[in-house]
Motif scaffolding. Structure first.
Motif: not given
Lengths: 368, 286
Positions: A58, A88, A90, A98, A109, A120, A239, A242-245
């Protein structure tokens, strides 16, 4: 008698509760660790040689730059607009990373899965796709080039020594890790608003953990960006995907993302159009806004925060709102002062900015 | 209103060594809490709130890209229970909980029934425990009602299977319910802290209204203090500090820092409030 015992126990409970609450308010008193001596050259060289390990952490940005709140600058502006912000991060140790940046009750994100950078925004429910990934580096220590790291380090330190005193000044404990403090102090003849820049370097992994920018006339850092939590070790591969919603709007960006949240130490590179006047701490960046354009090109994004003041939306309107008017033989314009630097926008579209008092900017404008 | 007193026999001169069975005393207290019409009405109102929010958002299509959780609810029903908790825990839930805590000790004192309780063969610590359990049950009931209504409204009216987290990942329904349960549990601890402090206030007075005013007033004052920048150092002590971070359960992975510090803070408040209530009752003359 029994009642007295109860009352005593209960009082102890009250005291314990109160103590627990105060423990929250007290800063964690970490002692400065004892570490073997290291010279500034060695320290910089080891930073350049080391690859950042896989990590999760963080990053907290504490900012007293004294910048006015700038509308329309997105999360970068939010990070710079004063107060404490935390994000945060990663990193998988190679190239995937990320970031998640809270904003209000939402979140932004950024996921770099190696091929694509996804951004996102939970408030807008949009996903922006950047097919090539090169712009989202956040915690990389230095841009790694092909040359020998030790040599680059020496050259870098040599270059820095021309204008600053570079030394290792004691140790610090950052996010529970032992660190060396590398301190850059401007030489007395540098006309700058900055007093010193402190970089805490992890003793073990040799990655920068914290950067503090101290300005003249203040004992508190004007800007402090660093890890407040950090754990190294392999990270969950999910992590970095990423798959778009389903119901999100996805669009592909044409040019690289410029709204990256950068820490103040990402290298000053890739600036072609603006002119650099002077060197070292009193460097002034001179530039000209394109005719009639109210939004500035992305190329001018460097590590000087105040440039963002004239950066994003409607520079002139913004300067009129947040700056104070000045005029002289060089023309007429607006000056924006912050604790670490200043920026001048002239009415004919010239911009000068730097970590310097405004006189230096005006001189540079006059000479240009 | 005569509460537990009517259920417990007064001692007859000689001190009896067998006290009233604990389970029966608790059961009687819970029964009294549930039988008060205002408590039931409060629960009913709480149940209606998520339905109202969910329906309005579904009809209007949400705030149209505003910030905050309201925008996240659209087509994403599992956010609704968390949003409802966030909206109610600022004032509505504390108000209801303070109301029960006020009835517990101050109300009994006002009716003169507390004296009976203090004389009854129920230890004083036990008495506070029983009252605290009554408050805790109301906390759990109130939160349970909000969450249940939120989940049902989310599934039936708002729609959307699974949960799109604030980080943009999609969680299956089971995991989404887990997140909601986490938010509910966290909120319950915060509200228990409010209840404990309200009970402590309740033990010092015989005016129920004072308990309500003090509890809700304190929360409002905390909110004001939080907004003053030069009082930043005070923030870690204020119970309300991390209340908005309940939405952190909706990011993926969960942002734990503020949630954990909020838990620790609430724990301290629970200890503080409960101990103060016990201390006051133990030293109280009949």
């Amino acid at each position: 008698m029994r009642r007295r015992n109860i009352a005593l126990t209960a009082s102890a409970g009250i005291a314990a509760g109160a103590l627990g609450l105060t423990s929250l308010a007290l800063p964690a008193g970490a002692q400065n660790p004892r570490l073997p001596q290291v010279s500034a050259d060695e320290l910089v060289a080891s930073v350049m040689e080391s690859d950042p390990p896989a990590l999760a952490g963080r990053v907290t940005v504490h900012n007293e730059l004294g910048l006015p709140a700038l509308p329309g600058t997105g999360e970068t502006g939010e990070l710079l607009s004063g107060g404490d912000k935390s994000l945060r991060v990663w990193y998988d140790g190679q190239q995937r990373q990320r970031l998640s940046i809270p904003s209000g009750n939402g979140e932004t994100t950024v996921v770099d899965d190696g091929n694509t950078v996804w951004k996102w925004d939970s408030a807008q429910r949009t996903v922006v796709k950047h097919p090539n990934s090169e712009e989202t580096e956040v915690e990389r220590p230095e841009p790694s080039t092909g040359a020998e790291p030790g040599e680059i380090a020496q050259r870098l330190v040599g270059k820095l020594r021309e204008t600053s005193a570079v030394r290792v000044d004691g140790t610090a404990s950052v996010a529970g890790r032992d660190a060396y403090e590398l301190v850059l102090t401007p030489k007395p003849d540098e006309r700058t608003k900055l007093r010193e820049v402190r970089i805490a370097v992890d003793a073990e992994d040799r990655i920068p953990l914290r950067v503090e920018v101290n300005a003249n006339g203040s004992s508190e850092p004007a800007l402090r960006a660093g890890f407040s939590e950090l754990s190294t070790g392999p990270q969950d591969a999910e992590l970095f995907q990423f798959t778009p919603p389903e119901n999100a709007r996805v669009r592909t960006a044409e040019k690289p993302d410029t709204t990256k949240p950068d820490t103040p130490r990402s290298g000053r590179s890739g600036i072609t159009s603006p002119r650099i006047e002077g060197d070292g701490w009193d460097t002034v960046v001179l530039s000209r806004l394109p005719e009639g354009t109210m939004s500035s090109p992305s190329g001018r994004k460097t590590d000087d925060d105040e440039q963002r003041g004239t950066g994003s939306t409607g520079p002139r309107a913004m300067a009129e709102r947040v700056g104070s008017p000045i005029s002289g033989s060089w023309g007429h314009g607006w000056v924006i002062n912050s604790s670490v630097g200043s920026a001048v926008l002239t009415s004919d579209g010239r911009v000068a900015a730097g970590a310097v008092p405004q006189q230096v900017l005006i001189e540079a404008l006059r000479d240009s | 209103m005569t509460g537990t007193a009517s259920r417990v026999e007064l001692p007859s001169g000689i001190r009896q060594h067998h006290s009233a069975p604990f389970g029966r005393v608790v059961g009687s207290e819970l029964g009294w809490v549930l039988r008060r019409p205002r408590n039931l009405l409060a629960l009913l109102g709480l149940a209606a709130l998520p339905v109202l929010i969910g329906t309005v958002i579904t009809i209007t299509g949400g705030p149209g890209g505003g910030s905050g959780l309201f925008a996240a609810v659209v087509g994403n029903g599992m956010v609704l229970p968390v949003l409802s908790l966030m909206l109610t825990q600022n004032l509505l839930l504390p108000l209801i909980i303070a109301m029960v805590a006020a009835d517990g000790l101050a109300g009994e004192a006002a009716n003169g029934t507390l004296r009976g309780l203090l004389l009854a063969p129920v230890g004083r610590v036990r008495l506070v425990v029983v009252k605290a359990l009554g408050v805790l049950m109301m906390v759990l009931l109130a939160i349970g009602v909000v969450v249940l209504s939120g989940v049902l409204t989310g599934l039936l009216i708002v729609g959307g299977d699974g949960l799109v987290t604030l980080s943009g990942t999609t969680l299956p329904l089971g995991e989404a319910l887990g997140r909601v349960a986490l938010a509910a549990g966290w909120c319950a601890v915060q509200m228990a802290a409010v209840g404990a402090v309200a009970l402590a206030i309740s033990s010092t007075t015989e005016h129920s209204l004072l308990v309500l005013i003090a509890t809700v007033g304190a929360l409002v004052v905390f909110g004001v203090l939080e907004a003053i920048p030069s009082l930043d150092w005070l923030k870690p002590v204020l119970i309300t500090t991390d209340w908005y971070s309940i939405s952190d359960v909706l990011s993926d992975p969960i942002r734990t820092t503020d949630l954990l510090s909020g838990l620790w803070r609430a724990g301290c408040y629970i200890l503080l409030g409960f101990s103060a209530a016990v201390a006051r009752m133990a030293t109280k003359d009949t």
